[in-house]
Scaffold this active site. Sequence first.
Site, PDB file in Angstrom:
ATOM      1  N   ASN A  81      -4.068   5.051  -1.125  1.00 49.00           N
ATOM      2  CA  ASN A  81      -4.553   3.827  -1.774  1.00 49.00           C
ATOM      3  C   ASN A  81      -6.036   3.792  -2.067  1.00 49.00           C
ATOM      4  O   ASN A  81      -6.535   2.766  -2.544  1.00 49.00           O
ATOM      5  CB  ASN A  81      -4.149   2.564  -0.995  1.00 49.00           C
ATOM      6  CG  ASN A  81      -2.666   2.497  -0.745  1.00 49.00           C
ATOM      7  OD1 ASN A  81      -2.238   2.352   0.392  1.00 49.00           O
ATOM      8  ND2 ASN A  81      -1.867   2.655  -1.787  1.00 49.00           N
TER       9      ASN A  81
ATOM     10  N   GLY B 234       0.856  -1.172   0.000  1.00 50.73           N
ATOM     11  CA  GLY B 234       0.000   0.000   0.000  1.00 50.73           C
ATOM     12  C   GLY B 234       0.892   1.222   0.000  1.00 50.73           C
ATOM     13  O   GLY B 234       1.958   1.175  -0.566  1.00 50.73           O
ATOM     14  N   SER B 235       0.472   2.299   0.620  1.00 51.80           N
ATOM     15  CA  SER B 235       1.358   3.442   0.778  1.00 51.80           C
ATOM     16  C   SER B 235       0.571   4.697   1.085  1.00 51.80           C
ATOM     17  O   SER B 235      -0.619   4.806   0.770  1.00 51.80           O
ATOM     18  CB  SER B 235       2.209   3.731  -0.463  1.00 51.80           C
ATOM     19  OG  SER B 235       3.002   2.623  -0.804  1.00 51.80           O
ATOM     20  N   ASN B 236       1.265   5.661   1.670  1.00 54.13           N
ATOM     21  CA  ASN B 236       0.820   7.053   1.715  1.00 54.13           C
ATOM     22  C   ASN B 236       1.878   7.896   1.022  1.00 54.13           C
ATOM     23  O   ASN B 236       3.066   7.583   1.072  1.00 54.13           O
ATOM     24  CB  ASN B 236       0.711   7.575   3.153  1.00 54.13           C
ATOM     25  CG  ASN B 236      -0.129   6.707   4.048  1.00 54.13           C
ATOM     26  OD1 ASN B 236      -1.293   6.485   3.797  1.00 54.13           O
ATOM     27  ND2 ASN B 236       0.478   6.209   5.124  1.00 54.13           N
TER      28      ASN B 236
ATOM     29  N   ARG C  25      -7.774   5.309   6.699  1.00 59.25           N
ATOM     30  CA  ARG C  25      -6.445   5.881   6.476  1.00 59.25           C
ATOM     31  C   ARG C  25      -6.513   7.082   5.547  1.00 59.25           C
ATOM     32  O   ARG C  25      -5.840   8.090   5.767  1.00 59.25           O
ATOM     33  CB  ARG C  25      -5.495   4.796   5.941  1.00 59.25           C
ATOM     34  CG  ARG C  25      -4.059   5.262   5.755  1.00 59.25           C
ATOM     35  CD  ARG C  25      -3.089   4.084   5.791  1.00 59.25           C
ATOM     36  NE  ARG C  25      -3.444   3.029   4.884  1.00 59.25           N
ATOM     37  CZ  ARG C  25      -3.070   2.953   3.604  1.00 59.25           C
ATOM     38  NH1 ARG C  25      -2.314   3.911   3.079  1.00 59.25           N
ATOM     39  NH2 ARG C  25      -3.418   1.933   2.852  1.00 59.25           N
TER      40      ARG C  25
END
Length: 813
Positions: A519, A247-249, A548
Amino acid sequence: MRLSTRPILRRVALTGAALLAATAAVPQASAAAPDDRTAAGGGLSAVIRYTENGVPHILARDYAHLGFGTGWAQAADQVCVLADGFVTVSGERSRWFGADAAPDFSLSSATKNLSSDLYFKGVRESGTVEKLLATPAPAGPTEDLEELMRGWAAGYNAWLAQNKITDPACKGAGWVRPVTTVDVAARGFAVSVLGGQGRGIDGITAARPPGTAGSPTGPTALPQGADPAAAAEAAREFFDTGRYDMGSNAVAFAGSTTASGRGLLLGNPHYPWHGGRRFWQFQQTIPGELNVSGASLLGTAVVNIGFNEKVAWSHTVATGTPVNLHQLALDPADPTAYLVDGTPERMTRRTVTVPVAGGAPVTRTQWWTRYGPVVSDLGPGLPLPWTAQTAYALNDPNAANLRGSDTALAMGKARSVAGVQDALRRTQGLPWVNTVAADSSGGTLFTQTQVLPRITDELVARCSTPMGRATYPASGLAVLDGSRGDCVIGSDPDAVQPGVFGPGKAPTLRDAPYVENSNDSAWLANADRPLTGYERIWGNVATPRSPRTRGAVEDVSAMAAKGRLTVADLQKQQFANRVPAGDLAAADAAKACSALPGGTATASDGGAVDVSAACGVLASWDRTTDSTSRGALLFDRFWRKLTASTPAKDLWLVPFSAADPVRTPRTLDQAAPGIGRALADTVAELKAAGIALDAPLGEHQFVVRGGRKLPVGGGTEALGVWNKIEAPWNAAAGGYAEVAHGSSHIQAVGWDGGRCPVARTLLTYSQSSNPGSPYYADQTRLYSEERWVTARFCERDILTSPKLRVALVRERR
């Protein structure tokens, strides 16, 4: 006493210059066919300057020599992980590790070595990678990239030839072997199809014509008999980015929000902590040509996420659905032929034999069509049986895409966010990620430029099968009628390969005060400037966002409004460890707890549990997942159980509103029946494990390195924490005793008007997988303590490192 660094600088600088001159004196490798470009010769070399935490700064005179230094340095840190991956892409896991064992899922989602081998050996025997290597740019790889890969293979092989392996994971193992350029490219191919064919390997290798062993028979297997709602939900779950181990930010801030008037970027990718999808830190320099620092996915020769003097970028896993299905109408006389406008076409047989440790070789046949391989399922919830009338083919345009590293290379040379966008436009190599970037002039960029099949809503309306009419709105998975020629996927004029969207169709936002992605789809890259108008395959619009995403947008929009931001603000955001789900629900959960008659609740097994002590812990919890936070573990276990058992529509009094997507849904329904049950189950679970309800999180969320217990802050996808950490629950081992995936290569980058970027980085799991390496746990300790590494980018910074170690590495002929 103050010591002058000038003599040291001069001495080291002269040494580096001499070493670089020595590399220039080495003759270039002679030209050869791609599959002959091994480490057998060529005289390649590079200068590697190591600084703190074992970060190599690789200096070379051209791309082949740069690749050599990169392959050498990666092998020094990660030889066993790399070698394991080359076994995978060679289709030899069953030979060495047994057919029924499971791979580490780093290069595909195959559940057993046998299915992994059948697929990857089929790829190799069909010459797929060689054909892609031979394709001229821009559809195929550039000459610079081919030279990098050739050099990488040579560097890896030279390290093997000149060093003894000390890592117990592969010391003395027969499966560690030299590699070729094709092996390196095959690893890149595997990464490219991770979201497509790589996720369908079990279904590709299990597909059998009707009447053969293992094939489905009978009308009950027909998907037409399945509930469309169930098919839609199965597809939604299969392609849900929140369920991935990646995933990621990422957030970029424009100059209008910063203290310097220049851009800022915080990248926080969430990747596995173990296995072949780890990042590895380094800097690559060819004087006058390339100077870029960041991290690479193991086995690739380029910086995938990073920065240079003028621009910084990161990636987040995108919501675009990278594949589609074609439902085939089969020839009544032959189930291995399918009809297109009434004319039969024979499937292509791909028969593969895989050697198996301790047993006879296994031979299986795969079946391929003009659309791609026949597939028997996309996960257990979405069966796609091959019957006498129907089969399904999987179209994955990234199976023709070996350009991902060219995209990374071009981005490393960019001088602005406009240059990053141009690099994406020219190379079109990103298979399954978004890009977020900032530059030294104050510009920002969000773009979902990725390789997607050109599935338009209009095409779906004309050509969907009944199953496709259910799956496409829910997940972006189109199921097209493969029997009709007018249902062929078209091409865009700005696309470098047929059948995909051109970059002009990608959701893109330039120069907003902030752009952020966690995401979810592109819709709320900036909540004040929502992106709309794209086809469903790119992602959804006006639907609930994950906790998130909601928390991230709240945080970064407040930061942008505050202004005067610096790199220190990015560092603070990374480790704020705020729990959006806690802010939404903890107070109401505590009130619901206090309202339970007698302080007891009924657990899932029907037993009565005294939960009264939990009420006060929830009420006093600080709403963070800092390692010292008391109550975080209790809320985490409670919230997972509650959201797993109670639909969202039954949890919130204020439902989702597309007009207020960041603040809705909200207000926990204290009367929701699942609350008491989740509290009872959580209290019983923690009591049985001997864990106090108010225990500090870090006592039970930790990793062990070198016999030392390192507390880990951060939280899960369910909680919505920016600093994401996912770990399997193991009460017997003390709770969350090892991180599976989460925050990985973190970078906070800005500019202050000087010659060098201002960058702080952190590789959470450290550079090396070898427990004997000094770089096995050093950055993991920093991560546990929420400390950062000051990046050394400019020459003076590199040469004044107190840990500087300079090496000339070369082939031995």
